[in-house]
Write a protein that holds these residues in place. Structure first.
Motif, PDB file in Angstrom:
ATOM      1  N   LYS D   2      -0.146  31.275  78.509  1.00  0.00           N
ATOM      2  CA  LYS D   2       0.426  30.043  78.192  1.00  0.00           C
ATOM      3  C   LYS D   2       1.688  29.307  79.134  1.00  0.00           C
ATOM      4  O   LYS D   2       2.780  30.108  79.022  1.00  0.00           O
ATOM      5  CB  LYS D   2       0.776  29.335  76.542  1.00  0.00           C
TER       6      LYS D   2
ATOM      7  N   GLU E  46       5.035  24.036  71.251  1.00  0.00           N
ATOM      8  CA  GLU E  46       3.577  24.512  70.879  1.00  0.00           C
ATOM      9  C   GLU E  46       3.508  26.225  71.462  1.00  0.00           C
ATOM     10  O   GLU E  46       2.747  26.633  71.074  1.00  0.00           O
ATOM     11  CB  GLU E  46       2.936  23.523  71.999  1.00  0.00           C
ATOM     12  N   LEU E  47       4.475  26.591  72.193  1.00  0.00           N
ATOM     13  CA  LEU E  47       4.904  27.742  72.506  1.00  0.00           C
ATOM     14  C   LEU E  47       5.581  28.185  70.808  1.00  0.00           C
ATOM     15  O   LEU E  47       5.063  29.988  71.113  1.00  0.00           O
ATOM     16  CB  LEU E  47       5.174  28.076  73.539  1.00  0.00           C
TER      17      LEU E  47
ATOM     18  N   ALA F  67       6.770  30.674  80.112  1.00  0.00           N
ATOM     19  CA  ALA F  67       5.151  31.328  79.823  1.00  0.00           C
ATOM     20  C   ALA F  67       5.190  31.968  78.767  1.00  0.00           C
ATOM     21  O   ALA F  67       6.399  33.432  78.596  1.00  0.00           O
ATOM     22  CB  ALA F  67       5.129  31.576  80.654  1.00  0.00           C
TER      23      ALA F  67
END
Lengths: 69, 69, 69, 69, 69, 69
Positions: D2, E46-47, F67
């Protein structure tokens, strides 16, 4: 067209160098300062950039670093 | 320190605006042109930037767009 | 104004969020896709961006990454 | 994986142009919109990008400018 | 997901600072080196980034400058 | 010169690849990590970069994505 970029520097094209995919465009802006842009060959062709043309260097504020001596 | 960036524009700090994490620094370069940088508050503090200081705006060639009228 | 950026995506402003110095602008482009831009509050004010306005997201090709699953 | 990037646009590769070090990848996303990315040849090879492949264009919000007419 | 970015640095989150719209995330990568990212608050949420989490710093080759002494 | 960039990673040049206009420079930093920079050929020449040289990779915080797996 109005753009959000904080930096729009007016100048004149003084050099156009095409690479295999990436072109380097040098503008001379106020005070004889040179500004170099690396853009796609395709963009350089589409804008028809050639030495002597009026053009603007556009830079987003978040892409400007500050240095001091 | 020498840096690869093609564009190093010498100027003077004319405005410092701190946000909650991001600061806006305005330099005046040759010809009275204003250049705005968005950097971290932390960087602004570390460099001790204040109005009147000599400073440089540093921009990588790949971050410069070209526009024409 | 014509610009060298390879990506100019037409859309409509669907959200404007002002921070202390940085604003987030969300456009809805073709196919209902949302595109988010982080620009200065000053730029958002200067363009007078508000929900419902037509606007374009402009992205330089060198700022696009490619991902695959 | 993600990623923090706010903009992940799904599409299909419609053109791959290798230069001497820089490749241009064109994706077609929703609504027939073309998005161009300039990445390293090495990245293009490593991802094995070829016409017809599904791929995503990934853009950080701070790399998006907003323009209005 | 595989990404075109040449630089994917594995680390651990050591600091999360939320601003009004922009968050600063500090990772510690190999050799105790700190890497700072400025991302949207929304992305940080969100992460679900928090101190101690494994995370990667991702940087496109065209966003890396080289300096020498 | 002191610079606002939050990320200055010390290393050694391990590869220099010149293209027609764009060069790729690979540094090895702490922990044997490789970092790739895409800069202009002109910059690579001006800095005289060659394998074995000490050099730093400089990255602005706003150009770092995060990420997670």
């Amino acid at each position: 067209m109005k753009i959000s970029a904080r930096n729009v520097l007016e100048g004149k094209v003084v050099k156009v160098t095409k690479g295999s995919t990436t072109a380097h465009i040098v503008l001379e802006i106020a005070g004889g300062i040179k500004v170099t842009a690396a853009i796609t060959n395709e963009a350089a062709d589409e804008l028809g950039l050639k030495v002597g043309d009026a053009a603007k260097a556009v830079v987003k504020a978040s892409d400007v670093l500050i240095a001091i001596d």
